[in-house]
Design a protein around this motif. Structure first.
Motif, PDB file in Angstrom:
ATOM      1  N   TRP A  78       0.840  -1.214   0.000  1.00  0.00           N
ATOM      2  CA  TRP A  78       0.000   0.000   0.000  1.00  0.00           C
ATOM      3  C   TRP A  78       0.868   1.255   0.000  1.00  0.00           C
ATOM      4  O   TRP A  78       0.593   2.207  -0.735  1.00  0.00           O
ATOM      5  CB  TRP A  78      -0.938   0.010   1.215  1.00  0.00           C
ATOM      6  CG  TRP A  78      -2.181  -0.814   1.048  1.00  0.00           C
ATOM      7  CD1 TRP A  78      -2.620  -1.820   1.856  1.00  0.00           C
ATOM      8  CD2 TRP A  78      -3.158  -0.721  -0.012  1.00  0.00           C
ATOM      9  NE1 TRP A  78      -3.780  -2.361   1.386  1.00  0.00           N
ATOM     10  CE2 TRP A  78      -4.146  -1.707   0.239  1.00  0.00           C
ATOM     11  CE3 TRP A  78      -3.290   0.087  -1.146  1.00  0.00           C
ATOM     12  CZ2 TRP A  78      -5.249  -1.889  -0.593  1.00  0.00           C
ATOM     13  CZ3 TRP A  78      -4.388  -0.099  -1.982  1.00  0.00           C
ATOM     14  CH2 TRP A  78      -5.346  -1.075  -1.706  1.00  0.00           C
ATOM     15  N   LEU A  79       1.924   1.251   0.814  1.00  0.00           N
ATOM     16  CA  LEU A  79       2.802   2.425   0.858  1.00  0.00           C
ATOM     17  C   LEU A  79       3.469   2.658  -0.494  1.00  0.00           C
ATOM     18  O   LEU A  79       3.606   3.796  -0.951  1.00  0.00           O
ATOM     19  CB  LEU A  79       3.862   2.267   1.957  1.00  0.00           C
ATOM     20  CG  LEU A  79       3.357   2.401   3.400  1.00  0.00           C
ATOM     21  CD1 LEU A  79       4.445   2.026   4.402  1.00  0.00           C
ATOM     22  CD2 LEU A  79       2.854   3.818   3.676  1.00  0.00           C
ATOM     23  N   LYS A  80       3.873   1.565  -1.166  1.00  0.00           N
ATOM     24  CA  LYS A  80       4.496   1.709  -2.496  1.00  0.00           C
ATOM     25  C   LYS A  80       3.482   2.197  -3.527  1.00  0.00           C
ATOM     26  O   LYS A  80       3.807   3.012  -4.388  1.00  0.00           O
ATOM     27  CB  LYS A  80       5.125   0.372  -2.927  1.00  0.00           C
ATOM     28  CG  LYS A  80       6.382   0.030  -2.153  1.00  0.00           C
ATOM     29  CD  LYS A  80       7.130  -1.154  -2.733  1.00  0.00           C
ATOM     30  CE  LYS A  80       6.561  -2.465  -2.294  1.00  0.00           C
ATOM     31  NZ  LYS A  80       7.355  -3.617  -2.735  1.00  0.00           N
ATOM     32  N   CYS A  81       2.244   1.700  -3.423  1.00  0.00           N
ATOM     33  CA  CYS A  81       1.173   2.153  -4.321  1.00  0.00           C
ATOM     34  C   CYS A  81       0.952   3.659  -4.173  1.00  0.00           C
ATOM     35  O   CYS A  81       0.919   4.409  -5.154  1.00  0.00           O
ATOM     36  CB  CYS A  81      -0.109   1.378  -4.017  1.00  0.00           C
ATOM     37  SG  CYS A  81      -1.560   1.954  -4.918  1.00  0.00           S
ATOM     38  N   PHE A  82       0.840   4.123  -2.915  1.00  0.00           N
ATOM     39  CA  PHE A  82       0.605   5.554  -2.662  1.00  0.00           C
ATOM     40  C   PHE A  82       1.828   6.390  -3.052  1.00  0.00           C
ATOM     41  O   PHE A  82       1.683   7.526  -3.509  1.00  0.00           O
ATOM     42  CB  PHE A  82       0.233   5.782  -1.191  1.00  0.00           C
ATOM     43  CG  PHE A  82      -1.091   5.174  -0.795  1.00  0.00           C
ATOM     44  CD1 PHE A  82      -2.202   5.305  -1.621  1.00  0.00           C
ATOM     45  CD2 PHE A  82      -1.238   4.462   0.386  1.00  0.00           C
ATOM     46  CE1 PHE A  82      -3.429   4.736  -1.273  1.00  0.00           C
ATOM     47  CE2 PHE A  82      -2.450   3.888   0.747  1.00  0.00           C
ATOM     48  CZ  PHE A  82      -3.552   4.033  -0.096  1.00  0.00           C
ATOM     49  N   ALA A  83       3.033   5.840  -2.861  1.00  0.00           N
ATOM     50  CA  ALA A  83       4.250   6.571  -3.236  1.00  0.00           C
ATOM     51  C   ALA A  83       4.307   6.778  -4.751  1.00  0.00           C
ATOM     52  O   ALA A  83       4.673   7.857  -5.237  1.00  0.00           O
ATOM     53  CB  ALA A  83       5.491   5.823  -2.756  1.00  0.00           C
ATOM     54  N   PRO A 254       8.700  10.543  -0.304  1.00  0.00           N
ATOM     55  CA  PRO A 254       9.716   9.969   0.599  1.00  0.00           C
ATOM     56  C   PRO A 254       9.288   9.856   2.055  1.00  0.00           C
ATOM     57  O   PRO A 254       9.841   9.048   2.800  1.00  0.00           O
ATOM     58  CB  PRO A 254      10.903  10.946   0.461  1.00  0.00           C
ATOM     59  CG  PRO A 254      10.751  11.531  -0.898  1.00  0.00           C
ATOM     60  CD  PRO A 254       9.271  11.659  -1.103  1.00  0.00           C
ATOM     61  N   LYS A 255       8.286  10.638   2.470  1.00  0.00           N
ATOM     62  CA  LYS A 255       7.810  10.526   3.856  1.00  0.00           C
ATOM     63  C   LYS A 255       7.183   9.152   4.094  1.00  0.00           C
ATOM     64  O   LYS A 255       7.252   8.599   5.191  1.00  0.00           O
ATOM     65  CB  LYS A 255       6.779  11.624   4.150  1.00  0.00           C
ATOM     66  CG  LYS A 255       7.372  13.037   4.143  1.00  0.00           C
ATOM     67  CD  LYS A 255       8.253  13.278   5.358  1.00  0.00           C
ATOM     68  CE  LYS A 255       8.796  14.690   5.413  1.00  0.00           C
ATOM     69  NZ  LYS A 255      10.099  14.875   4.819  1.00  0.00           N
ATOM     70  N   LEU A 256       6.564   8.582   3.044  1.00  0.00           N
ATOM     71  CA  LEU A 256       5.968   7.239   3.159  1.00  0.00           C
ATOM     72  C   LEU A 256       7.071   6.196   3.359  1.00  0.00           C
ATOM     73  O   LEU A 256       6.939   5.272   4.171  1.00  0.00           O
ATOM     74  CB  LEU A 256       5.153   6.913   1.899  1.00  0.00           C
ATOM     75  CG  LEU A 256       3.968   7.842   1.604  1.00  0.00           C
ATOM     76  CD1 LEU A 256       3.428   7.585   0.208  1.00  0.00           C
ATOM     77  CD2 LEU A 256       2.864   7.655   2.632  1.00  0.00           C
TER      78      LEU A 256
END
Length: 498
Positions: A78-83, A254-256
């Motif tokens: 999910w974090l990679k998707c949002f990034a 990058p915050k993710l």
């Protein structure tokens, strides 16, 4: 060591790397000033990668690859998707700005942004100290080059130098800390480190003092990457000096990845030492909330104000990480870390909208970066003023916007811990949010009630205007119905401990 599952775990990263190289070669044949073909191909790649990650996250499987060195799990996916989505939005907002400032002479901005995103993906997937560090270096090296992309601009070059020197120092801190943890536990693999520490003196290969000292350096390195006090001085300088499109690239996606490596290292690897690192994070969070909010009030430069705002927001996010383990009880972990994940995702969404407006108000020869440049914006463009106002209210934590629910979920996680210390932290956070509301609402007052200082027509492409409208609508809609994203974050984090 490398089986079929390894390729399944890493195929989005492999696709991103391949396409970054292909786009770098294709760009050699592109002659148009705005790099239309390169831009289109980059957005297409990022959209496909985001879709792949979203599909993998929905499936809910946890896959270890390359001998356990990387992990594909719902939180990471999910974090990679949002990034990937955040990077797409950044490029849509920043392309016109970059074109006017001669930053698109080649396609470096697009290829470097893809390599930076690849670094984030590796950081998020890393299940081994060295893999996490390699991802971090790929991201930071790409970021240094992006900040210096305007070679003829003194401010940008100075910002890149400051970022490089301080970034190298922080990387050294982190690497030194990781080497000490390796010396004490005898392993670089995150799960093995957890086992060694959980077993106490019987399973440790070195002394507990070395382990604690290593933890201090690891937290210091992570604090720099998050930009929290006292490792924050690069943030206002780099935000101010970098071209605004690159500022958004550094302050968004990058915050993710930074949140992910905090979870991978401190929660998945060093959780038995939670009592120690939670105390350190508490100090960092309190100082960040205090310094970030008070310093932001004094700023007349919009980018510096948002930089100090970021410091305060990251401090607030750290509060969620404090409440996971209370007096040895780890029952609140999924709730606390889920609320922090929700906070960081919504913060990135709001930051995209804020910087999107600043980018679209800038024009050739004019940087819209002072607070006074927004004066009377509502009379010039009700759409831009509306989106900016929604984002400011959200950052201030005004209901029914998504920023309110993000703050509420973190405070609720703190109060669920029910200790006097945590209640005190929650009260302090609310007071700091009230102070922070001043400089956010001041911007709204300037946009709606002051006379315009700029009269030039605002020009922006249909793609940027459409994405900005959608961005503002999401901040509002996710505030009205936050349940879906909150549940997604809670379930993704709960899978880490399943």
């Amino acid at each position: 060591m490398i089986d079929k599952l390894s390729w399944v775990a890493a195929y989005p990263e492999i696709l991103l790397l391949t396409m970054a190289c292909v786009i770098a070669l294709v760009d050699l044949a592109v002659k148009t000033p705005l790099r239309g073909a390169t831009y289109g191909l980059t957005l297409l790649t990022l959209a496909v990668v985001a879709l792949l990650q979203g599909t993998a996250a929905t499936a809910g499987n946890t896959i270890l690859g390359f001998g356990g060195m990387i992990v594909s799990d719902p939180m990471g996916n999910w974090l990679k998707c949002f990034a990937a989505i955040a990077m797409m939005v950044t490029l849509v907002y920043g392309r016109g700005y970059a074109g006017q400032r001669d930053m698109l002479r080649g396609g470096e901005m697009f290829t470097l942004s893809m390599f930076a995103l690849l670094g984030m993906f590796v950081m998020i997937s890393g299940h081994n100290f060295l893999v996490i560090y390699l991802g971090l270096e790929l991201l930071t090296l790409s970021s240094y080059a992006l900040v210096a992309l305007r070679r003829d601009d003194v401010q940008a070059t100075e910002a890149a130098m400051k970022y490089f020197v301080l970034g190298a120092l922080a990387s050294g801190f982190l690497l030194y800390g990781l080497s000490m943890v390796y010396g004490a536990t005898g392993s670089l693999a995150v799960p093995e480190v957890l086992k060694a520490i959980a077993g106490g003196e019987a399973t440790l290969k070195g002394s507990a003092q070395v382990l604690t000292l290593g933890l201090v350096f690891v937290v210091a390195g992570l604090a720099f990457k998050l930009g929290v006090v006292p490792f924050h001085m690069w943030v206002p300088d780099v935000y101010h000096g970098a071209p605004t499109a690159i500022t958004l690239m550094i302050g968004g996606a990058p915050k993710l990845a930074a949140f992910a490596i905090v979870i991978r290292l401190l929660v998945e690897g060093l959780q038995p030492l939670a009592v120690d690192w939670q105390q350190m994070l508490a100090v960092l969070a309190v100082m960040s909330l205090l310094v970030g909010n008070l310093a932001a009030i004094a700023q007349s430069n919009l980018k510096r104000m948002l930089a100090f705002s970021t410091i305060a927001q990251m401090g607030f996010m750290l509060l969620g990480l404090l409440a996971g383990v209370v007096q040895g009880d780890a029952g609140n972990m999924a709730n606390a870390y889920g609320s922090s994940m929700f906070y960081v995702i919504t913060y990135v969404l709001t930051t995209l909208g804020t910087f999107g407006v600043i980018l679209l108000l800038s024009r050739s020869g004019f940087e819209s970066e002072n607070v006074s440049d927004l004066a009377g914006l509502n009379q010039r463009s009700p759409l831009y003023a509306g989106v900016m106002a929604i984002c400011m209210f959200s950052l201030a934590g005004v209901p029914p916007l998504v920023g309110f629910y993000a703050k509420l979920s973190v405070l609720q996680a703190l109060l669920a811990s029910s200790g006097a210390f945590y209640v005190g932290l929650a009260v302090f956070a609310v007071i700091m949010s009230l102070i922070g509301a001043f400089y956010y609402l001041r911007l709204v007052k300037i946009m709606y009630f002051d006379a315009p200082t700029q009269t030039a027509e605002i020009e922006a492409g249909l793609d940027a205007r459409s994405v900005l409208s959608l961005n503002g609508a999401l901040v509002l809609v996710l505030g009205i119905v936050p349940g879906g994203l909150m549940t997604l974050c809670a379930q993704a984090v709960a899978k880490l401990f399943a």
